[in-house]
Structure formats: structure tokens, C-alpha cells
Design a protein around this motif. Structure first.
Motif, PDB file in Angstrom:
ATOM      1  N   THR A 197      -8.959   7.564  -0.753  1.00  0.00           N
ATOM      2  CA  THR A 197      -7.588   7.386  -0.262  1.00  0.00           C
ATOM      3  C   THR A 197      -6.897   6.232  -0.976  1.00  0.00           C
ATOM      4  O   THR A 197      -5.718   6.320  -1.352  1.00  0.00           O
ATOM      5  N   LEU A 198      -7.632   5.146  -1.175  1.00  0.00           N
ATOM      6  CA  LEU A 198      -7.068   4.006  -1.895  1.00  0.00           C
ATOM      7  C   LEU A 198      -6.654   4.403  -3.306  1.00  0.00           C
ATOM      8  O   LEU A 198      -5.569   4.040  -3.775  1.00  0.00           O
ATOM      9  N   ARG A 199      -7.506   5.162  -3.989  1.00  0.00           N
ATOM     10  CA  ARG A 199      -7.193   5.549  -5.362  1.00  0.00           C
ATOM     11  C   ARG A 199      -5.968   6.467  -5.407  1.00  0.00           C
ATOM     12  O   ARG A 199      -5.145   6.394  -6.332  1.00  0.00           O
ATOM     13  N   MET A 200      -5.838   7.340  -4.416  1.00  0.00           N
ATOM     14  CA  MET A 200      -4.651   8.181  -4.351  1.00  0.00           C
ATOM     15  C   MET A 200      -3.408   7.329  -4.140  1.00  0.00           C
ATOM     16  O   MET A 200      -2.354   7.557  -4.744  1.00  0.00           O
ATOM     17  N   ALA A 201      -3.537   6.317  -3.271  1.00  0.00           N
ATOM     18  CA  ALA A 201      -2.406   5.438  -2.992  1.00  0.00           C
ATOM     19  C   ALA A 201      -1.994   4.676  -4.254  1.00  0.00           C
ATOM     20  O   ALA A 201      -0.797   4.497  -4.531  1.00  0.00           O
ATOM     21  N   VAL A 202      -2.983   4.235  -5.031  1.00  0.00           N
ATOM     22  CA  VAL A 202      -2.683   3.532  -6.280  1.00  0.00           C
ATOM     23  C   VAL A 202      -2.004   4.482  -7.266  1.00  0.00           C
ATOM     24  O   VAL A 202      -1.040   4.120  -7.953  1.00  0.00           O
ATOM     25  N   ALA A 203      -2.495   5.711  -7.331  1.00  0.00           N
ATOM     26  CA  ALA A 203      -1.901   6.692  -8.240  1.00  0.00           C
ATOM     27  C   ALA A 203      -0.449   6.986  -7.872  1.00  0.00           C
ATOM     28  O   ALA A 203       0.365   7.343  -8.735  1.00  0.00           O
ATOM     29  N   MET A 204      -0.126   6.807  -6.595  1.00  0.00           N
ATOM     30  CA  MET A 204       1.250   7.022  -6.148  1.00  0.00           C
ATOM     31  C   MET A 204       2.087   5.746  -6.249  1.00  0.00           C
ATOM     32  O   MET A 204       3.277   5.756  -5.921  1.00  0.00           O
ATOM     33  N   GLY A 205       1.460   4.666  -6.708  1.00  0.00           N
ATOM     34  CA  GLY A 205       2.202   3.428  -6.879  1.00  0.00           C
ATOM     35  C   GLY A 205       2.472   2.665  -5.601  1.00  0.00           C
ATOM     36  O   GLY A 205       3.329   1.771  -5.581  1.00  0.00           O
ATOM     37  N   LEU A 206       1.724   2.966  -4.534  1.00  0.00           N
ATOM     38  CA  LEU A 206       1.967   2.266  -3.272  1.00  0.00           C
ATOM     39  C   LEU A 206       1.628   0.785  -3.366  1.00  0.00           C
ATOM     40  O   LEU A 206       2.161  -0.028  -2.609  1.00  0.00           O
ATOM     41  N   HIS A 207       0.748   0.440  -4.309  1.00  0.00           N
ATOM     42  CA  HIS A 207       0.367  -0.966  -4.461  1.00  0.00           C
ATOM     43  C   HIS A 207       1.470  -1.788  -5.129  1.00  0.00           C
ATOM     44  O   HIS A 207       1.343  -3.004  -5.253  1.00  0.00           O
ATOM     45  N   ARG A 208       2.560  -1.134  -5.541  1.00  0.00           N
ATOM     46  CA  ARG A 208       3.664  -1.831  -6.188  1.00  0.00           C
ATOM     47  C   ARG A 208       4.991  -1.589  -5.473  1.00  0.00           C
ATOM     48  O   ARG A 208       6.065  -1.890  -6.016  1.00  0.00           O
ATOM     49  N   THR A 224       2.158   2.056   4.585  1.00  0.00           N
ATOM     50  CA  THR A 224       0.976   2.891   4.338  1.00  0.00           C
ATOM     51  C   THR A 224      -0.059   2.119   3.529  1.00  0.00           C
ATOM     52  O   THR A 224      -1.264   2.167   3.824  1.00  0.00           O
ATOM     53  N   TRP A 225       0.402   1.388   2.496  1.00  0.00           N
ATOM     54  CA  TRP A 225      -0.540   0.612   1.684  1.00  0.00           C
ATOM     55  C   TRP A 225      -1.309  -0.389   2.539  1.00  0.00           C
ATOM     56  O   TRP A 225      -2.543  -0.467   2.466  1.00  0.00           O
ATOM     57  N   TRP A 226      -0.607  -1.171   3.338  1.00  0.00           N
ATOM     58  CA  TRP A 226      -1.276  -2.212   4.110  1.00  0.00           C
ATOM     59  C   TRP A 226      -2.106  -1.636   5.250  1.00  0.00           C
ATOM     60  O   TRP A 226      -3.107  -2.226   5.658  1.00  0.00           O
ATOM     61  N   CYS A 227      -1.730  -0.480   5.759  1.00  0.00           N
ATOM     62  CA  CYS A 227      -2.566   0.175   6.773  1.00  0.00           C
ATOM     63  C   CYS A 227      -3.906   0.584   6.183  1.00  0.00           C
ATOM     64  O   CYS A 227      -4.960   0.425   6.812  1.00  0.00           O
ATOM     65  N   ILE A 228      -3.893   1.117   4.959  1.00  0.00           N
ATOM     66  CA  ILE A 228      -5.142   1.498   4.290  1.00  0.00           C
ATOM     67  C   ILE A 228      -6.019   0.266   4.101  1.00  0.00           C
ATOM     68  O   ILE A 228      -7.231   0.291   4.356  1.00  0.00           O
ATOM     69  N   PHE A 229      -5.422  -0.812   3.643  1.00  0.00           N
ATOM     70  CA  PHE A 229      -6.158  -2.055   3.441  1.00  0.00           C
ATOM     71  C   PHE A 229      -6.780  -2.550   4.749  1.00  0.00           C
ATOM     72  O   PHE A 229      -7.963  -2.916   4.796  1.00  0.00           O
ATOM     73  N   CYS A 230      -6.005  -2.532   5.830  1.00  0.00           N
ATOM     74  CA  CYS A 230      -6.511  -3.018   7.119  1.00  0.00           C
ATOM     75  C   CYS A 230      -7.596  -2.105   7.681  1.00  0.00           C
ATOM     76  O   CYS A 230      -8.615  -2.583   8.187  1.00  0.00           O
ATOM     77  N   LEU A 231      -7.396  -0.809   7.596  1.00  0.00           N
ATOM     78  CA  LEU A 231      -8.389   0.126   8.121  1.00  0.00           C
ATOM     79  C   LEU A 231      -9.741  -0.082   7.457  1.00  0.00           C
ATOM     80  O   LEU A 231     -10.783  -0.063   8.125  1.00  0.00           O
ATOM     81  N   ASP A 232      -9.750  -0.285   6.160  1.00  0.00           N
ATOM     82  CA  ASP A 232     -11.019  -0.476   5.467  1.00  0.00           C
ATOM     83  C   ASP A 232     -11.639  -1.826   5.799  1.00  0.00           C
ATOM     84  O   ASP A 232     -12.857  -1.940   5.945  1.00  0.00           O
ATOM     85  N   THR A 233     -10.826  -2.858   5.929  1.00  0.00           N
ATOM     86  CA  THR A 233     -11.343  -4.183   6.268  1.00  0.00           C
ATOM     87  C   THR A 233     -11.974  -4.173   7.648  1.00  0.00           C
ATOM     88  O   THR A 233     -13.053  -4.747   7.860  1.00  0.00           O
ATOM     89  N   TRP A 234     -11.337  -3.538   8.606  1.00  0.00           N
ATOM     90  CA  TRP A 234     -11.902  -3.445   9.957  1.00  0.00           C
ATOM     91  C   TRP A 234     -13.263  -2.763   9.916  1.00  0.00           C
ATOM     92  O   TRP A 234     -14.203  -3.194  10.593  1.00  0.00           O
ATOM     93  N   GLY A 270      -1.939 -10.737  -8.411  1.00  0.00           N
ATOM     94  CA  GLY A 270      -1.317 -10.339  -9.669  1.00  0.00           C
ATOM     95  C   GLY A 270      -1.370  -8.845  -9.898  1.00  0.00           C
ATOM     96  O   GLY A 270      -0.621  -8.300 -10.704  1.00  0.00           O
ATOM     97  N   THR A 271      -2.279  -8.160  -9.203  1.00  0.00           N
ATOM     98  CA  THR A 271      -2.402  -6.714  -9.330  1.00  0.00           C
ATOM     99  C   THR A 271      -1.607  -6.001  -8.241  1.00  0.00           C
ATOM    100  O   THR A 271      -0.911  -5.024  -8.487  1.00  0.00           O
ATOM    101  N   VAL A 272      -1.732  -6.499  -7.002  1.00  0.00           N
ATOM    102  CA  VAL A 272      -1.036  -5.895  -5.880  1.00  0.00           C
ATOM    103  C   VAL A 272       0.333  -6.556  -5.739  1.00  0.00           C
ATOM    104  O   VAL A 272       0.435  -7.723  -5.390  1.00  0.00           O
ATOM    105  N   LEU A 273       1.365  -5.792  -6.006  1.00  0.00           N
ATOM    106  CA  LEU A 273       2.718  -6.316  -5.947  1.00  0.00           C
ATOM    107  C   LEU A 273       3.475  -5.818  -4.730  1.00  0.00           C
ATOM    108  O   LEU A 273       4.647  -6.148  -4.547  1.00  0.00           O
ATOM    109  N   THR A 274       2.840  -5.002  -3.915  1.00  0.00           N
ATOM    110  CA  THR A 274       3.516  -4.463  -2.740  1.00  0.00           C
ATOM    111  C   THR A 274       4.002  -5.580  -1.836  1.00  0.00           C
ATOM    112  O   THR A 274       3.283  -6.542  -1.577  1.00  0.00           O
TER     113      THR A 274
END
Length: 553
Positions: free
Chosen positions: A239-250, A275-285, A301-305
Motif C-alpha cells: 500500500t505504501l508503494r502504491m501511495a508513493v507511485a501516486m505521489g501522495l508522499h509529495r 491518506t498518506w499520514w493514515c498509512i504511516f500511522c496505521l503501520d506504526t501502530w 527530505g524525501t517526504v514532502l507531504t
């Protein structure tokens, strides 16, 4: 870097010069070496309440195969099975009183009926959507509620988005089941399987925000409810990789948009950021107590969202997600540090804990004060505080484990070590008190509360078995009993509460009969892993103890 057993690691020694070598070695050796042939099997069509509380991570039901052959997933020293092994090592009496048959652990589902009986039941879709947006959305506010409800009302979805929409729609209904308090609770079996008919390998070749959100709900919530944490981790990685491919990290809010713009473009950007930060939080939990890292916090420097705190809207979802985003950034750094080394210095523990306490002090009044918390945020607030307490426990618990392994009376330990253990138990007591005051009859909340309370109670059990006098002074038994009482109250709402209560009750009843005369064991790294020794010593040919850990239903 993760240290291998028996490997002289000067670099790690330089990082923690004031940590005793034997303590560091023994805790590191509680981790199985990465060379082992780790395998697991979470593929099952059995979605009963009994089967869903059996996996190799949460400690309620460790599989026979993983205990005998180590063919489970990799878990580090901070995992629940490690605590259980140490408790049983210190109290051999437990092996003599475990149930003689796996049948003893059978637990009937406390709510709802079988998946088969639910298949033909009527499903009130609107009530489940309402339940989702009332209780789940404030925790993970990925979905544009206005757009979602409009699509549902109009039943008009572009053909090229239909598959993605149906996957998300049914995942929302399934999650709405968890959050509902009525007879529809157990219908999630039908709904998530319906969603899966629209999610397969080809889904990864067709990127759409609906697909990413559906996968996030599946990997971040549903698979954990079904106790398939390894599968959940794999899904979240994809899911994270899909989100990156969609540019959600920026994703950024353009400067030309008015602060309170209601345009479709503005809403879309906010959805992407959330959506980006929800993915990040879900995995951290999910990675909180595995002893292995999650996806990790990406370098700024990589995550610009945009941070969710920069959003102009201050609705319940933004308030909750902002707090979780800030918490998870701290928690992820803690997880990564503890993966590198079991015993970090007291100064580092203090610094991390100070960050967590400062974060707590900065919370919005809706979250910081239960009296001012609006109803839609009650579940989100309660879960947030549980994660806060469990994360603090993981900072201090290694020193309790170290004292227990060496059969040291931590109440008479050095000022530093004793203070760290006392702080660990203080946090555990606070955790029990907080859950006691925050919980209410809600299926989703009780599922999470029962899991966190089980973890907290195990810390109290470990303290009691390792130092009887010290545990009495820290009121461990009093709070173990209080935990049992709370779990009993939660039983009608979650099968995990039933299993957790039974395990904690058995441990509590028998650690009091511990054989204190057993000599201190000298764990020599060169002679094999502590984990190997504990497994051989505890289980060997003792099928009854294996059955207890297996937790057969």
C-alpha cells in the motif's frame, strides 16, 4: 543494524558504554537469529471468533509449529511471546498446572452468529456507513465523507473506477460493522470477503486513491482484527508503494488556494495528504510491540507531504490525525532504536519519554481532557492514550526483562536500574487506571483495549514473578486483579478479552508458587541462545505446556 548472537560488536558497545555487557548480551539473545528459516501460515477460511485470536505475535495463542520448530515470523525481544517465555522460565510451577487438554481453551463467540448464518442476513448499509464515519473515520480520516456519501446516494461511479470503488465501499461497510453496537457486528465476514473480490494482484497495476484506501483499511485494520499480522504487514508495504507511485508522499496545498476553499481540487489534495499520514500511522501502530521495524519514518527530505497540522480545517478527523501523526513520528524513532539495541541508556530513555510527555501536553483539549472529548472522538482518544502508554512501556520494559533473566531483586538493584523498573510499573498502573476510566461498550474499542490491557498485565505479572517483595510495594497484584476485572467486563464485546483474562488468571494464580530456591542460571552466549535454553527448559516433551502456549480453542 541488528546484532547476531555471539558476535562481538564493538560499535554497539560504544553506543551504550554504561550498559552492563551481560545484560545487553542476554537480552539480545532473547531474539532468534535471522538465519532461522522463518515461515508462517495465516491463510485460513475460518473466520470464527475463536480462530481469529490465534497467531504467533500477540501471545494469546502461539502455534505449536512455531514453538517447536521456530517456524514463526521474526519477533524481537519486545514481543509478547518473549515475556511469556521468561515468566514461565522463572516459574516452572506454571507448566504443572496448565490445562491437560486444548479443549479447555475453547471459547465460544460472544457476539453475533457464524459467517454462514450472516450471509443471508439483511445488511443496513446506511447504518454501517454512519457507524464508520462516527467511530472509525475520526481515527483514520482518509476518505472524503461528502464525496463518499454522494456516490453512495447517487450510485453513480465511472466505469473505470467501479472496481476500486466497490472495494473501498465494502471495506467501509466491514469496518462499520466493528464500530456498530448492534446485531450487524458479525456481518463483517460477508462484507470484507465481498471487498476482496475486487482486490487482487491486478489491483496493484491500476492505481486509484480508492484502491489505496481500501488496502489501507484491509491491512491496517481488518487483517489485524482477524489476527493475521504478518499478512497485514505485507499488505501495508504494498500500500505504501502504491501511495508513493501516486505521489501522495509529495502532496502539498498550493499557495493559490484560499484557506477555506471548498473546491473539488482542494478537497482532493486534503484527501491525499490525509491518506498518506493514515498509512504511516496505521503501520506504526502495528509495529509497536513486535521487536521489528515498521515501514519507518521517511527522511523529511524525501517526504514532502504537508503535515496534517498545516490543514486549515480543524474538524475531528484533522484534530485526531494531527495528534497521531506527531505521536507516530516519535514512536517510530523509538521502535527503530530498540530494534538496534535492547538496552538503550537511561538518558536516551529519559529523552524519548520527555518527548512523549511533551506531546501529550500539547494535545488539543478534545483529546487531552476526557470531560471535553466530544462523542465522535471518544474511541479515537481512548486508542491514542493506549498506544501512548504501551510505547512508554516498551522504553522501560527491557530493564525489567534483564533483571528477571538474571533473577535479580530489582527493588534492591542499583539506583538507576531500580528507578527504571519502578517507572515501568508506574506506567503500567496508570495504563490500567486509564483503560478502566476510558472504556465503554463498543466492539472496536474493546478489541483494542483488551489487547493493550493484556500487554500491560503481562508486565505486572513479570514484575511479580521476578521480585515478590518489590512487586508488593508496587501494588502489582492489586492491578493484576483490576485488569482481570476489566477484561471480564469486556468479554461480551471481544473474544480476545476472554482469552486474555484466562491466560492472565492462570499466570497470576501460579506465579505465587514459584520455586525461589532455583539457582541463578548463567547464560553463556557461546553455548547457545537464551531463547533456545528457555524453549528447551520450558517445553521439551511437555505437551501440556505447549498446549497452553498454543492456546487451542
Amino acid at each position: 543494524m541488528i546484532r547476531r548472537p555471539g558476535q562481538a560488536d564493538a560499535e554497539l558497545r560504544l553506543l551504550v558504554p554504561n550498559v552492563a555487557a551481560d545484560a545487553l548480551d542476554d537480552l539480545q539473545d532473547l531474539e532468534p537469529p535471522p538465519e532461522r528459516d522463518f515461515t508462517w501460515d495465516e491463510v485460513s477460511d475460518d473466520d470464527s471468533e475463536v480462530s481469529r485470536i490465534a497467531d504467533d505475535i500477540n501471545g494469546l495463542a502461539v502455534s505449536l509449529d512455531s514453538l517447536n520448530s521456530y517456524n514463526a515470523s521474526y519477533l524481537g525481544f519486545s514481543s509478547v511471546p518473549t515475556i511469556l517465555r521468561v515468566i514461565a522460565h522463572l516459574s516452572p510451577r506454571i507448566r504443572q498446572v496448565v490445562p491437560p487438554s486444548p479443549e479447555t481453551w475453547k471459547t465460544s463467540a460472544p457476539v453475533g452468529g457464524s459467517p454462514e448464518s450472516n450471509a443471508s442476513c439483511e445488511i443496513d448499509e446506511l447504518s454501517l456507513i454512519n457507524a464508520y464515519f462516527l467511530h472509525v473515520h475520526p481515527i483514520t480520516p482518509m476518505i472524503d465523507e461528502v464525496e463518499f456519501r454522494q456516490r453512495f446516494a447517487d450510485d453513480a461511479v465511472p466505469e473505470n473506477h467501479k472496481t476500486s470503488w466497490l472495494a473501498l465501499f465494502n471495506m467501509v461497510l466491514a469496518m462499520g460493522c466493528f464500530a456498530s453496537g448492534d446485531s450487524q457486528f458479525s456481518k463483517h465476514h460477508v462484507l470484507y470477503k465481498r471487498a476482496l473480490t475486487h482486490l487482487n494482484m491486478s489491483s496493484f497495476g491500476s492505481g486509484h486513491i480508492y484502491t489505496v484506501q481500501a488496502l489501507a483499511l484491509y491491512g491496517g485494520w481488518l487483517l489485524h482484527y482477524l489476527n493475521k499480522p504478518n499478512t497485514a504487514s505485507a499488505v501495508m508495504g504494498a500500500t505504501l508503494r502504491m501511495a508513493v507511485a501516486m505521489g501522495l508522499h509529495r502532496a502539498q496545498i498550493p499557495r493559490h488556494y484560499p484557506v477555506h476553499s471548498q473546491s473539488a481540487g482542494h478537497s482532493s489534495i486534503i484527501t491525499r495528504i490525509r491518506t498518506w499520514w493514515c498509512i504511516f500511522c496505521l503501520d506504526t501502530w502495528a509495529a509497536a510491540t513486535l521487536g521489528r521495524p515498521g515501514l519507518g519514518y521517511w527522511d523529511p527530505g524525501t517526504v514532502l507531504t504537508s503535515s496534517t497540522s498545516s490543514l486549515a480545517s480543524m474538524d475531528y478527523g484533522t484534530i485526531s490525525l494531527t495528534a497521531n501523526e506527531q505521536f507516530c513520528k516519535i514512536a517510530t524513532r523509538i521502535q527503530e532504536r530498540l530494534v538496534e539495541m535492547p538496552l538503550i541508556t537511561s538518558d536516551e530513555i529519559h529523552d524519548f519519554d520527555t518527548e512523549l510527555l511533551k506531546w501529550k501536553g500539547s494535545l488539543h483539549v478534545f483529546l487531552s481532557d476526557a470531560q471535553h472529548c466530544p462523542p465522535p472522538l471518544r474511541v479515537a482518544r481512548a486508542m491514542l492514550f493506549c498506544r501512548f502508554m504501551t510505547t512508554r512501556l516498551t522504553l522501560y520494559r527491557p530493564y525489567l526483562l534483564s533483571a528477571a533473566i538474571h533473577r535479580k531483586q530489582w527493588s534492591a538493584a542499583t539506583q538507576q536500574g531500580g528507578a527504571l523498573v519502578s517507572k515501568c510499573l508506574e506506567i503500567a498502573r496508570d495504563g490500567v487506571d486509564t483503560i478502566a476510566s476510558d472504556w465503554f461498550p463498543n466492539h472496536m474499542l474493546c478489541w483494542n483495549h483488551a489487547w493493550h490491557l493484556f500487554q500491560i498485565a503481562l508486565v505486572l505479572i513479570l514484575a511479580a514473578v521476578s521480585d515478590t517483595n518489590g512487586a508488593e510495594g508496587e501494588r502489582c497484584n492489586e492491578y493484576i486483579l483490576k485488569s482481570l476485572d476489566i477484561l471480564a467486563q469486556m468479554e461480551p464485546f471481544d473474544a480476545g478479552a476472554t482469552r486474555g483474562r484466562r491466560v492472565i488468571q492462570l499466570l497470576r494464580d501460579n506465579i505465587r508458587n514459584r520455586e525461589d530456591s532455583i539457582p541463578m542460571v548463567d547464560f553463556d552466549v557461546s553455548n547457545g541462545l537464551v531463547l533456545d535454553l528457555l524453549d528447551e527448559e520450558m517445553m521439551g516433551g511437555d505437551a501440556e505446556w505447549v498446549n497452553f502456549l498454543c492456546g487451542y480453542n
